[in-house]
Design a protein around this motif. Structure first.
Motif, PDB file in Angstrom:
ATOM      1  N   VAL B 199       7.341  22.903 -10.900  1.00 46.93           N
ATOM      2  CA  VAL B 199       7.511  24.091 -10.789  1.00 46.93           C
ATOM      3  C   VAL B 199       6.854  25.209 -11.715  1.00 46.93           C
ATOM      4  N   ALA B 200       7.180  24.265 -12.939  1.00 42.78           N
ATOM      5  CA  ALA B 200       6.571  25.040 -14.282  1.00 42.78           C
ATOM      6  C   ALA B 200       6.176  24.068 -15.343  1.00 42.78           C
ATOM      7  N   PRO B 201       5.222  24.216 -16.142  1.00 44.43           N
ATOM      8  CA  PRO B 201       4.860  23.288 -17.169  1.00 44.43           C
ATOM      9  C   PRO B 201       6.318  23.140 -17.968  1.00 44.43           C
ATOM     10  N   LEU B 202       6.574  21.866 -18.361  1.00 45.49           N
ATOM     11  CA  LEU B 202       7.860  21.803 -19.099  1.00 45.49           C
ATOM     12  C   LEU B 202       7.927  22.460 -20.428  1.00 45.49           C
ATOM     13  N   ALA B 203       6.698  22.685 -21.210  1.00 46.29           N
ATOM     14  CA  ALA B 203       6.633  23.496 -22.385  1.00 46.29           C
ATOM     15  C   ALA B 203       7.251  24.922 -22.138  1.00 46.29           C
ATOM     16  N   LEU B 204       7.266  25.231 -21.070  1.00 49.11           N
ATOM     17  CA  LEU B 204       7.597  26.595 -20.619  1.00 49.11           C
ATOM     18  C   LEU B 204       9.028  26.907 -20.225  1.00 49.11           C
ATOM     19  N   LEU B 205       9.643  25.648 -20.110  1.00 53.35           N
ATOM     20  CA  LEU B 205      11.257  25.905 -19.505  1.00 53.35           C
ATOM     21  C   LEU B 205      12.033  26.026 -20.864  1.00 53.35           C
ATOM     22  N   PRO B 206      13.305  26.728 -20.575  1.00 53.87           N
ATOM     23  CA  PRO B 206      14.102  26.958 -21.825  1.00 53.87           C
ATOM     24  C   PRO B 206      14.446  25.817 -22.567  1.00 53.87           C
ATOM     25  N   GLY B 207      14.519  25.850 -23.905  1.00 49.71           N
ATOM     26  CA  GLY B 207      14.862  24.818 -24.726  1.00 49.71           C
ATOM     27  C   GLY B 207      15.675  23.424 -24.422  1.00 49.71           C
ATOM     28  N   GLY B 208      16.851  23.944 -23.664  1.00 48.55           N
ATOM     29  CA  GLY B 208      17.686  23.023 -23.425  1.00 48.55           C
ATOM     30  C   GLY B 208      17.210  22.238 -22.311  1.00 48.55           C
ATOM     31  N   LEU B 209      16.827  22.963 -21.275  1.00 49.28           N
ATOM     32  CA  LEU B 209      16.087  22.073 -20.159  1.00 49.28           C
ATOM     33  C   LEU B 209      15.039  21.342 -20.431  1.00 49.28           C
ATOM     34  N   ALA B 210      13.939  22.010 -21.251  1.00 51.26           N
ATOM     35  CA  ALA B 210      13.031  21.238 -21.815  1.00 51.26           C
ATOM     36  C   ALA B 210      13.257  19.729 -22.565  1.00 51.26           C
ATOM     37  N   ALA B 211      14.206  19.742 -23.038  1.00 51.87           N
ATOM     38  CA  ALA B 211      14.824  18.491 -23.752  1.00 51.87           C
ATOM     39  C   ALA B 211      15.558  17.552 -22.950  1.00 51.87           C
ATOM     40  N   ALA B 212      16.100  18.203 -21.994  1.00 56.35           N
ATOM     41  CA  ALA B 212      16.744  17.353 -20.864  1.00 56.35           C
ATOM     42  C   ALA B 212      15.640  16.504 -19.926  1.00 56.35           C
ATOM     43  N   ALA B 213      14.661  17.465 -19.551  1.00 62.55           N
ATOM     44  CA  ALA B 213      13.370  16.910 -18.887  1.00 62.55           C
ATOM     45  C   ALA B 213      13.143  15.757 -19.528  1.00 62.55           C
ATOM     46  N   GLN B 214      12.900  15.699 -21.129  1.00 65.48           N
ATOM     47  CA  GLN B 214      12.472  14.489 -21.926  1.00 65.48           C
ATOM     48  C   GLN B 214      13.099  13.041 -21.617  1.00 65.48           C
ATOM     49  N   ALA B 215      14.547  13.555 -21.169  1.00 68.48           N
ATOM     50  CA  ALA B 215      15.433  12.349 -21.205  1.00 68.48           C
ATOM     51  C   ALA B 215      15.363  11.865 -19.813  1.00 68.48           C
ATOM     52  N   THR B 216      14.684  12.245 -18.933  1.00 70.70           N
ATOM     53  CA  THR B 216      14.739  11.848 -17.322  1.00 70.70           C
ATOM     54  C   THR B 216      13.542  11.203 -17.191  1.00 70.70           C
ATOM     55  N   PRO B 217      13.536  10.389 -16.181  1.00 79.20           N
ATOM     56  CA  PRO B 217      12.180   9.783 -15.743  1.00 79.20           C
ATOM     57  C   PRO B 217      11.169  10.643 -14.990  1.00 79.20           C
ATOM     58  N   PHE B 218      11.660  11.823 -14.725  1.00 84.12           N
ATOM     59  CA  PHE B 218      10.927  12.802 -13.933  1.00 84.12           C
ATOM     60  C   PHE B 218       9.484  13.256 -14.613  1.00 84.12           C
ATOM     61  N   ARG B 219       9.621  13.581 -16.000  1.00 88.61           N
ATOM     62  CA  ARG B 219       8.475  14.041 -16.452  1.00 88.61           C
ATOM     63  C   ARG B 219       7.299  12.698 -16.540  1.00 88.61           C
ATOM     64  N   TYR B 220       7.966  11.614 -16.468  1.00 87.16           N
ATOM     65  CA  TYR B 220       7.175  10.489 -16.731  1.00 87.16           C
ATOM     66  C   TYR B 220       6.407  10.204 -15.141  1.00 87.16           C
TER      67      TYR B 220
END
Lengths: 333, 272
Positions: B199-220
């Motif tokens: 939906v959006a590059p992760l770098a543009l997500l709000p801080g908390g959501l961007a950090a959460a994304a790093q902890a999930t497998p979805f980004r990878y």
């Protein structure tokens, strides 16, 4: 002959939800579910020797297919043990699956949209069948089942009987040592039923494969099996020869007579249990031990034009078994 | 052993191509369906960048219209290569009992399905290359910092594809317990859309959501190989990210092993 299939007190119990009809019951079931245990198979024990062709009989819901699925490794039993070719089926070891086949009349393994030959080639790879063996087996199956016109057509364009022949062929490409056939002639016409029966008999003769067969068509059983196992409500009722089944379950003969007049026909009831009257033709049921005496009396006392003595048809015998409750009729097991 | 697997995959690939050839239009429609998400996101973010009058985001995480075009075009291509749809098919098989013939074979059904997945991608990629090329020429996306990053991203793309495939298969296996798996899959798809960067590059997500994304497998499974290909990561970040991918892959493979063993035991479905 060595034992290839052995079951010891094999049981399968399903836990199913149940609720009354209606919206209120549906709503209640959202937070309070009630379960019921269904005993599909209870304490079944039998053995099959190498090369045997055995009929596995019972009405709908008797537990035949559940048993076959446990033996083929599709279902885990709730209790009991089974060994087929030295393997525990539900461990599903590849070495085991490579030696068996389960053909289900209501299931397809063939890929629907493409010719059966494409599915055969997939099976060749999966079962590691060497090219020369694959070709010779396909040729043999084409000849026995008359498949030459069918293998290049998309499966979806085949008739039910044609598809069943291709399904059978696909299941036999790897030359299984044990073959489970679940209603292989389901829904196919009489000619095709005969062909499939002849093929199974010939396959058994040529390869020595052990066959366990379920069917609702008694003609399948009488044509192929000397031995039958009867189950009902998940419990085994009988295991023995087909002839023996009739002896034990239906120890009577059918005496059919043609008499000279309807008045004579009316007097026939005095000689036995009348099961059918068609004008001057009467069918009487009489205990086996008394059959000879009954025939003597009939000939002496009635104006008999024609007389025959027959065993009851096997369909009738089996029907009698199924009509009885399993727990109440341990006649033969 | 290698010959065996080659023969199994070759035979299944041939069969899957033969089936796809029967339904060319449907296959093409499915392939084009994969375009919709990234195209909508691209349109929205391009409009945002135009309205903003300059790059969106800050510092190294800022995106111009051309950056968005590059990101979403690559996401479209890599998304096609990593896509998986086994949940729907598998649940249907469990519900109807058509899984049974597959369980009777001395081969885990995942191989037949994986071959079909690969077959679909090889078949459709040839159709899609001209469309991707046309989109490239229309949008004139920003080039990567170095074109070498594109081949360098391929190992992470392969890991993402396998990871996504196995995770989807684990979800599919849940059909052994609930034949209405669609709701679970919908939840997965929604989380994936946000947390994979679709939906959006992760770098543009709000801080908390961007950090959460790093902890999930979805980004990878999603934006990571795209970020590698665009040259947005340092070599250290690339290697660390790939190590995380391998760790996730091991985790989902173990999950696959356990769920499969337990699921097959459970299989007694109405139609089994």
């Amino acid at each position: 002959m060595p034992c290839q299939i052995s079951l010891e007190k094999l049981s399968k119990t399903y836990r199913v939800t149940e609720r009354a009809a209606g919206a209120a019951a549906a709503f209640r079931s959202l937070y309070h579910r009630t379960y019921k245990e269904v005993h599909a198979v209870r304490d079944i024990s039998f053995t099959l020797d190498e090369g045997e062709v055995v009929g596995f009989l019972g009405p709908n819901g008797a537990g035949k297919t559940t048993t076959l699925k446990m033996l083929a490794g599709l279902l885990h039993p709730s209790a009991g043990t089974a060994q087929v070719l030295g393997h525990t089926p539900w461990r599903r070891e590849h070495a085991y699956l490579r030696q068996i086949s389960l053909v289900m009349g209501n299931r397809n393994q063939l890929l629907w949209d493409i010719p059966a030959m494409d599915s055969f080639l997939v099976n060749q790879a999966v079962y590691r069948i060497p090219e020369a063996e694959f070709r010779s087996t396909v040729d043999e199956l084409v000849e026995l089942l008359d498949l030459s016109e069918l293998l290049r057509k998309p499966v979806r364009n085949l008739s039910l009987g044609e598809r069943m022949k291709c399904e059978l062929a696909a299941s036999l490409l790897h030359r299984p040592r044990v073959l489970f056939l679940d209603e292989p002639t389901l829904g196919v016409d009489l000619t095709m039923q005969g062909r499939i029966r002849a093929f199974v008999a010939e396959h058994n003769r040529r390869t020595g494969a052990t066959v366990l067969l379920t069917s609702h068509y008694m003609a399948d059983v009488t044509a192929l099996c000397k031995r039958v196992i009867v189950i009902h409500h998940g419990t085994m009722l009988f295991d023995g020869g087909l002839d023996d089944l009739a002896q034990r379950i239906a120890p009577y003969k059918l005496v059919k007579i043609d008499v000279e007049s309807p008045e004579a026909a009316a007097r026939a009831a005095a000689f036995g249990n009348v099961v059918e009257v068609d004008g001057v033709r009467i069918t009487l049921q009489t205990p086996k031990a008394e059959a000879a005496a009954t025939v003597g009396r009939l000939l002496a006392e009635l104006p008999v034009v024609d007389l025959t003595v027959e065993d009851p048809p096997i369909e009738q015998v089996i029907g009698q078994v199924f009509a009885a409750e399993a727990g109440e009729t341990p006649q033969a097991c | 052993m290698l010959t065996y697997w080659w023969q199994v995959y070759r035979a299944n690939l041939r069969a899957s191509w033969a089936m796809m050839a029967q339904y060319r239009m449907v296959v093409l429609i499915w392939a084009l369906w994969g375009f919709v998400g990234p195209l909508v996101s691209l349109a929205v973010w391009s409009a945002t960048a135009s309205a903003h009058g300059g790059p969106v985001g800050q510092g190294g995480a800022s995106f111009t219209t051309s950056d968005f075009a590059a990101y979403f075009l690559l996401f479209m291509i890599y998304g096609h290569i990593t896509m998986s749809w086994d949940v729907f098919e598998f649940a249907y098989r469990v519900r109807t009992g058509s899984l049974s013939p597959k369980l009777l074979r001395p081969l885990h059904p995942i191989h037949e399905d994986a071959a079909s997945n690969i077959g679909f991608k090889l078949f459709t990629t040839t159709l899609l290359i001209p469309i991707w090329a046309a989109i490239y020429l229309m949008l004139r996306p920003s080039p990567p910092t170095s074109y070498w990053w594109i081949p360098a991203s391929l190992p992470s793309l392969a890991l993402a594809a396998v990871m996504r495939y196995v995770l989807q298969y684990v979800l599919a296996i849940l059909s052994f317990w609930t034949t209405r798996i669609d709701a679970v899959n919908q939840l997965y798809f929604t989380l994936d859309s946000f947390l994979s960067g679709r939906v959006a590059p992760l770098a543009l997500l709000p801080g908390g959501l961007a950090a959460a994304a790093q902890a999930t497998p979805f980004r990878y499974m999603g934006s990571f190989p795209v970020e590698v290909a665009l040259g947005k990561l340092t070599p250290h970040q690339v290697l660390t990210g790939m190590a995380v991918q391998v760790a996730w892959l091991v985790a989902v493979l173990l999950l696959l092993h356990w769920t499969w063993r337990a699921g097959v035991r459970q299989y007694s479905a109405a139609g089994a």
